[in-house]
Design a protein around this motif. Structure first.
Motif, PDB file in Angstrom:
ATOM      1  N   GLY A 354       0.930  -1.206  -0.381  1.00 21.79           N
ATOM      2  CA  GLY A 354       0.137   0.057  -0.015  1.00 21.79           C
ATOM      3  C   GLY A 354       0.819   1.335   0.050  1.00 21.79           C
ATOM      4  O   GLY A 354       0.212   1.962  -0.530  1.00 21.79           O
ATOM      5  N   GLU A 355       1.794   1.437   0.424  1.00 21.37           N
ATOM      6  CA  GLU A 355       2.821   2.392   0.429  1.00 21.37           C
ATOM      7  C   GLU A 355       3.681   2.420  -1.141  1.00 21.37           C
ATOM      8  O   GLU A 355       4.030   1.740  -2.140  1.00 21.37           O
ATOM      9  N   ALA A 356       4.058   3.328  -1.576  1.00 22.51           N
ATOM     10  CA  ALA A 356       4.666   3.999  -2.237  1.00 22.51           C
ATOM     11  C   ALA A 356       6.019   4.233  -2.386  1.00 22.51           C
ATOM     12  O   ALA A 356       6.509   4.699  -1.200  1.00 22.51           O
ATOM     13  N   GLY A 357       6.277   3.688  -3.941  1.00 27.48           N
ATOM     14  CA  GLY A 357       8.264   3.841  -3.960  1.00 27.48           C
ATOM     15  C   GLY A 357       8.462   3.355  -5.167  1.00 27.48           C
ATOM     16  O   GLY A 357       7.873   2.831  -5.541  1.00 27.48           O
ATOM     17  N   ALA A 358      10.123   3.342  -4.988  1.00 23.64           N
ATOM     18  CA  ALA A 358      10.264   2.943  -6.401  1.00 23.64           C
ATOM     19  C   ALA A 358      10.260   1.374  -6.699  1.00 23.64           C
ATOM     20  O   ALA A 358      10.318   0.630  -6.149  1.00 23.64           O
ATOM     21  N   ILE A 359      10.068   1.325  -7.872  1.00 23.81           N
ATOM     22  CA  ILE A 359       9.503   0.252  -8.656  1.00 23.81           C
ATOM     23  C   ILE A 359      10.506  -1.252  -9.012  1.00 23.81           C
ATOM     24  O   ILE A 359      11.254  -0.665  -9.757  1.00 23.81           O
ATOM     25  N   TRP A 360      11.340  -2.067  -8.083  1.00 23.55           N
ATOM     26  CA  TRP A 360      12.443  -3.251  -8.255  1.00 23.55           C
ATOM     27  C   TRP A 360      11.908  -4.199  -9.325  1.00 23.55           C
ATOM     28  O   TRP A 360      10.354  -4.985  -8.507  1.00 23.55           O
ATOM     29  N   VAL A 361      11.924  -4.730 -10.114  1.00 25.61           N
ATOM     30  CA  VAL A 361      11.368  -5.945 -10.948  1.00 25.61           C
ATOM     31  C   VAL A 361      11.637  -6.965 -11.153  1.00 25.61           C
ATOM     32  O   VAL A 361      13.177  -6.742 -11.093  1.00 25.61           O
ATOM     33  N   LYS A 362      11.788  -8.288 -11.107  1.00 28.10           N
ATOM     34  CA  LYS A 362      12.773  -9.379 -11.397  1.00 28.10           C
ATOM     35  C   LYS A 362      11.913 -10.611 -11.739  1.00 28.10           C
ATOM     36  O   LYS A 362      10.427 -10.448 -12.164  1.00 28.10           O
ATOM     37  N   SER A 363      12.245 -10.888 -13.108  1.00 30.78           N
ATOM     38  CA  SER A 363      11.202 -11.582 -14.311  1.00 30.78           C
ATOM     39  C   SER A 363      12.610 -12.673 -14.899  1.00 30.78           C
ATOM     40  O   SER A 363      14.046 -12.590 -14.581  1.00 30.78           O
ATOM     41  N   VAL A 401      -0.026  -4.020  -9.082  1.00 30.57           N
ATOM     42  CA  VAL A 401       1.026  -2.653  -9.109  1.00 30.57           C
ATOM     43  C   VAL A 401       0.097  -1.637  -9.675  1.00 30.57           C
ATOM     44  O   VAL A 401      -0.929  -1.740 -10.233  1.00 30.57           O
ATOM     45  N   TYR A 402      -0.364  -0.260  -8.775  1.00 26.20           N
ATOM     46  CA  TYR A 402      -0.691   0.568  -9.424  1.00 26.20           C
ATOM     47  C   TYR A 402       0.926   1.710  -9.418  1.00 26.20           C
ATOM     48  O   TYR A 402       1.427   2.054  -8.708  1.00 26.20           O
ATOM     49  N   LEU A 403       0.888   2.270 -10.515  1.00 25.22           N
ATOM     50  CA  LEU A 403       2.133   3.165 -10.781  1.00 25.22           C
ATOM     51  C   LEU A 403       1.448   4.474 -10.334  1.00 25.22           C
ATOM     52  O   LEU A 403       0.269   5.227 -11.304  1.00 25.22           O
ATOM     53  N   THR A 404       2.397   5.346 -10.010  1.00 21.57           N
ATOM     54  CA  THR A 404       1.822   6.393  -9.732  1.00 21.57           C
ATOM     55  C   THR A 404       3.033   7.792 -10.699  1.00 21.57           C
ATOM     56  O   THR A 404       2.792   9.102 -10.301  1.00 21.57           O
ATOM     57  N   ASP A 405       4.120   7.823 -10.810  1.00 19.25           N
ATOM     58  CA  ASP A 405       4.769   8.217 -10.703  1.00 19.25           C
ATOM     59  C   ASP A 405       6.036   7.510 -11.928  1.00 19.25           C
ATOM     60  O   ASP A 405       6.406   6.240 -11.724  1.00 19.25           O
ATOM     61  N   ARG A 406       6.225   8.367 -12.486  1.00 21.42           N
ATOM     62  CA  ARG A 406       8.300   7.683 -13.502  1.00 21.42           C
ATOM     63  C   ARG A 406       9.169   8.818 -12.641  1.00 21.42           C
ATOM     64  O   ARG A 406       8.968  10.410 -12.300  1.00 21.42           O
ATOM     65  N   ILE A 407      10.091   7.899 -11.934  1.00 20.20           N
ATOM     66  CA  ILE A 407      11.633   8.412 -11.754  1.00 20.20           C
ATOM     67  C   ILE A 407      11.943   9.242 -12.848  1.00 20.20           C
ATOM     68  O   ILE A 407      12.650  10.129 -13.071  1.00 20.20           O
ATOM     69  N   LYS A 408      12.582   8.131 -13.490  1.00 17.35           N
ATOM     70  CA  LYS A 408      14.054   8.796 -14.913  1.00 17.35           C
ATOM     71  C   LYS A 408      13.017   9.108 -15.629  1.00 17.35           C
ATOM     72  O   LYS A 408      12.843   8.303 -16.846  1.00 17.35           O
TER      73      LYS A 408
END
Length: 411
Positions: A354-363, A401-408
């Motif tokens: 529920g808390e927003a932060g940077a998204i890190w993905v492993k696939s 997943v819910y996107l809230t913003d773009r860092i880069k």
């Protein structure tokens, strides 16, 4: 070639089984499976005469056009990698990609080939080919096809696709999308991606996305694998897209939100003119899709809207089905099988649900390095193999997943 010696779901297989059926529609051009295979054999032969072979990289800079598919299959037959890049790039930007990738063939369709010469002059490429303009003294694609012998060659699967991304900082970097270990996990992941939006036999796909991102080529691969027709739209315009969906009875279409916004802006009397009831799935993604746009798309096209979330460096990440859209407003979907997401704060601490932060993905397809570059550092890929994709978002209790913003921020 016989169907027995061909890989299942390959061009060679469909050419043997249904040579006279149409595989590609590109405006006035219709290409059958048999003709597509024959042309690709001839093109592969002509390239081989120029010393092109397994492991070579063929760079392709073209608009959306059927010749791209000829080149792609010739590459598959030779065991070459395929590097499609943006036809809007300047000669200097293009030269960076040709140098950085060490590509050995360039095929391009600029209207004025001579103006593009600074991109490739002095690079010692094995072949530089203009698609249809011989003015600069370059061989044309048609000339190569005419010169090549129709020697049957069997592809060993899709060519390794190299996509250049300007995802983070600095100059564009190459991602070799096929350079991943093909484990059981990888196969199950691929199947999970396919099953999210499956193609039945006889389905027809519309291609209106450029070929220099992962999405355009994947539309072609999905149609080819299913033995289905792909219809190309060279220049997107909103009303022409609706007309094409109606006249070609399109079942699958992958879009970006801008396209849908432009359709939504059409006058009501124009929208009412077209029958778009053939659509079974309309996929969108690559940018946040506001709920208001989703609602409009569903009211016009029906309950066929899928949202997809991915990144070049990690592949497809998550999928939101038409059913989930009602249950999970604002979400970009549930991760595919064997895709894991972590949300981290600035210090690298994993955040609670529920808390927003940077998204890190492993696939199963996460890269370890960019093409011809050193291994990625811990700021990009952590010790557990999670890649920072550059988006900000949160997960809910069900793992959506819910996107809230773009860092880069992309430039």
């Amino acid at each position: 070639g016989s169907a027995e010696s061909a890989l299942p779901n390959s061009l060679e297989h469909w050419a043997a089984v249904r040579p006279a059926e149409v595989a590609i529609v590109d405006g006035p051009h219709s290409v059958t499976w048999g003709a597509w295979n024959d042309v690709s054999d001839r093109l592969a032969d002509a390239l081989k005469r120029r010393g092109v072979g397994s492991g070579d990289i063929i760079a392709v800079r073209t608009q959306i056009r059927h010749e791209w598919l000829f080149v792609s299959e010739a590459a598959a037959k030779l065991g070459c990698a395929l590097l499609p890049f943006n036809w809007r790039l300047t000669p200097a930007e293009s030269r960076h990609i040709l140098l950085d990738s060490a590509a050995s063939v360039l095929i391009f369709d600029d209207e004025d080939p001579a103006a593009f010469a600074p991109a490739y002059e002095g690079l010692g490429l094995k072949a530089v080919i203009s698609v249809d303009n011989a003015d600069a003294g370059l061989p044309t694609l048609a000339a190569l096809i005419d010169e090549g012998a129709p020697t049957p060659r069997m592809s060993a699967g899709r060519p390794n696709l190299i996509i250049y991304t300007s995802g983070t900082t600095g100059k564009p970097k190459g991602v070799a999308m096929g350079d991943v270990p093909q484990t059981q996990e990888w196969a199950e992941y691929r199947q999970s991606v396919r099953e999210a939006d499956p193609q039945q036999a006889g389905a027809r796909s519309l291609l209106a996305l450029p070929m220099h991102h992962g999405a355009g080529p994947s539309v072609c691969t999905a149609a080819l694998t299913a033995g289905n027709t792909v219809v190309l739209m060279r220049r997107f315009s909103p009303e022409a897209a609706l007309a094409l969906i109606e006249s070609q009875r399109i079942n699958h279409w992958v879009t970006v939100p801008t396209m849908l916004n432009r359709i939504a802006a059409l006058p009501k009397e124009v929208l009412d003119r077209y029958d778009v009831s053939s659509l079974r799935s309309l996929r969108t993604g690559a940018a946040p899709v506001p709920d208001s746009l989703k609602d409009w798309v569903r009211s016009y096209f029906g309950e066929v809207l899928h949202e997809a979330y991915g990144a070049t460096e990690v592949g497809m990440i998550a999928h939101l089905s038409p059913q989930d859209m009602r249950r999970k407003p604002g979400s970009s979907g549930k991760p595919y099988r064997h895709v894991r997401i972590r949300i981290k704060d600035e210090a690298g601490k994993v955040m609670p649900v529920g808390e927003a932060g940077a998204i890190w993905v492993k696939s199963p397809t996460v890269i370890q390095r960019y093409l011809n570059a050193p291994l990625l550092g811990r700021d990009t890929i952590d010790e557990d193999g999670y890649f920072q994709v550059g988006d900000v978002g949160r997960l809910d209790a069900d793992g959506y997943v819910y996107l809230t913003d773009r860092i880069k921020d992309m430039i």
